[in-house]
Design an enzyme around this catalytic site. Structure first.
Site, PDB file in Angstrom:
ATOM      1  N   CYS A   1      -9.225  -4.370  -7.783  1.00  0.00           N
ATOM      2  CA  CYS A   1      -7.933  -4.890  -7.331  1.00  0.00           C
ATOM      3  C   CYS A   1      -7.875  -6.412  -7.266  1.00  0.00           C
ATOM      4  CB  CYS A   1      -7.588  -4.289  -5.973  1.00  0.00           C
ATOM      5  SG  CYS A   1      -7.495  -2.494  -6.012  1.00  0.00           S
TER       6      CYS A   1
ATOM      7  N   HIS B   1      -3.561 -10.006   0.722  1.00  0.00           N
ATOM      8  CA  HIS B   1      -3.800  -8.774  -0.038  1.00  0.00           C
ATOM      9  C   HIS B   1      -2.948  -7.671   0.587  1.00  0.00           C
ATOM     10  CE1 HIS B   1      -5.866  -5.955  -2.610  1.00  0.00           C
ATOM     11  NE2 HIS B   1      -6.167  -5.205  -1.565  1.00  0.00           N
TER      12      HIS B   1
ATOM     13  N   HIS C   1       1.209  -1.462  -4.824  1.00  0.00           N
ATOM     14  CA  HIS C   1      -0.113  -1.986  -5.172  1.00  0.00           C
ATOM     15  C   HIS C   1      -0.451  -1.544  -6.595  1.00  0.00           C
ATOM     16  CE1 HIS C   1      -4.124  -3.248  -5.186  1.00  0.00           C
ATOM     17  NE2 HIS C   1      -4.609  -2.641  -4.115  1.00  0.00           N
TER      18      HIS C   1
END
Length: 422
Positions: free
Chosen positions: A169, A309, A346
């Site tokens: 990620c 994040h 995401h």
């Protein structure tokens, strides 16, 4: 003499916003793009919601033959790259191709195409001795992560360093960071940087279902992603791409390019701890922040905004809050910190680059994007998360941070035009 790195072009394909204007409209309004999954039948999954892109590749100028062979994530990247290059005004016909680099990230590559072709060669999964004759000749090119950078390089004639970055990620942040280093260290003058992923597919969704990382709030999808909120219950899967044109500053000035901002610092570290677990103290993310700031010669008290994040999982948001407090000290409480994942989901490897573009736009507009759906404070997450409404604010130095499965922790520091004069 240190070479400075400018951002001269941006492009984005995101849920709720194809193209930079639509993307910023979504972020600045605080709307969310999460809905029920339509890309496949999600029956049986714990989480049946996602932030999908309303994307027609032909409407965005891609060649039908390319669309036939290229996985969805490649299509996203090409459309975002076209927008970024057009925005930059650069003419690659006049550039030395050996001085033009490509650095693009992806966490899962062409899983959508791979799943599709597995069905073809295995009679819908019923055969283990697969029928190789049913395999499509373009399959390797379609699913291989290396194709991402290769296809973009081919499109623009880039013959400098070309790489696909896959660090989970943080892939997007790291791809931008490596592009920054490539120019700073003199190995290229221009770099097409960013990331793309299209992970809304049966197997990928099932993987995250299995570890209960995704939100099961199927009855209220628009409010499912709620980073830092006390009632958060996992992230919402997204998809998309973002691409930036980075240039050595004097190179950009020489051709009269518009400079959005500069990339001032970057750092990445691993936690050597656990594939999905995070240390509660946030030491590794704090280390990445500290080194990125030191690289940029920026004091922690100069940070005006942190793009978090902010995945919306229980452990990540606590870990990240601790890391930011460790790095910024008391200034953390005066610094707005928000998560755009609350609005666009995401998208795994792509999200880091999408968030960097959000930071570029925040600097350009002098507006902090909000954290949608933030309502109930968590005592362990006690910073200013910019709840629900965008906020005008002077922004000179902006920090974007990321955390990836595998223990990756990364940070990128962006500085606006006024920031260099402070």
């Amino acid at each position: 003499m240190t070479r400075r790195v400018a951002v001269t072009g941006i492009g984005v394909v995101a849920p709720g916003g194809i193209g930079v204007p639509a993307f910023w409209d979504l972020l600045s309004s605080g709307r969310t793009a999460t809905r029920g999954i339509t890309l496949f039948d999600p029956e049986g999954l714990r989480s049946r919601i996602a932030a999908e892109c309303d994307f027609d590749p032909l409407a965005h100028g891609l060649d039908p033959e390319l669309v036939e062979r290229a996985d969805r994530y490649i299509q996203f990247a090409l459309v975002a790259a076209d927008e970024a290059v057009t925005d930059s005004g650069i003419d690659f016909g006049t550039e030395n191709p050996w001085r033009v680099a490509v650095s693009l990230g992806s966490a899962v590559g062409g899983t959508t195409r791979l799943e599709h072709d597995y069905v073809l060669v295995s009679e819908r999964g019923q055969r283990w001795d697969v029928d190789h004759r049913a395999a499509e000749p373009e399959l390797h090119r379609a699913f291989s992560p290396s194709t991402l950078a290769a296809d973009v390089a081919e499109r623009f004639g880039a013959q400098g360093p070309v790489q696909t970055v896959s660090t989970g990620c943080t892939s997007g942040l790291d791809a931008v960071g490596y592009a920054f280093h490539t120019i700073e260290e003199g190995r290229a003058d221009v770099c097409i940087a960013g990331a793309s992923d299209s992970p809304i597919s049966p197997i990928t969704m099932a993987c995250f279902d299995a570890i209960k990382a995704t939100s099961p709030n199927n009855d209220d999808p628009e409010h499912a992603s709620r980073p830092f909120d006390a009632h958060r219950d996992g992230f919402v899967m997204g998809e998309g791409a973002a691409v930036l044109v980075l240039e050595e500053l004097e190179h950009a000035r020489a051709r009269g390019a518009h400079v959005y901002c500069e990339i001032g610092g970057y750092a990445t570290f691993g936690n050597a701890y656990h594939m999905t677990g995070l240390t509660s103290e946030g030491l590794e993310m704090a280390r990445a922040i500290d080194v990125a700031l030191d690289h940029a010669r920026v004091d922690p008290t100069d940070i005006d905004y942190v793009n978090a994040h902010g995945s919306g999982t229980r452990q990540n948001d606590r870990h990240e809050t601790a890391a930011v407090k460790k790095s910024l000290g008391a200034h953390a409480y005066d610094t707005p910190m928000s998560s755009i994942k609350s609005m666009v989901g995401h998208s795994l490897g792509a999200i880091g680059a999408i968030e960097v573009v959000a930071c570029v736009l925040a600097l350009a507009r002098q507006v902090v994007p909000p954290t949608a759906n933030y309502e109930t404070p968590d005592p362990e997450c006690d910073l200013d998360y910019v709840p629900r409404t965008a906020r005008p604010r002077r922004l000179d130095h902006v920090l974007s941070v990321g955390s990836g499965f595998g223990g990756f922790q990364s940070a990128v520091l962006l500085t606006g035009p006024a920031g260099r004069k402070r």
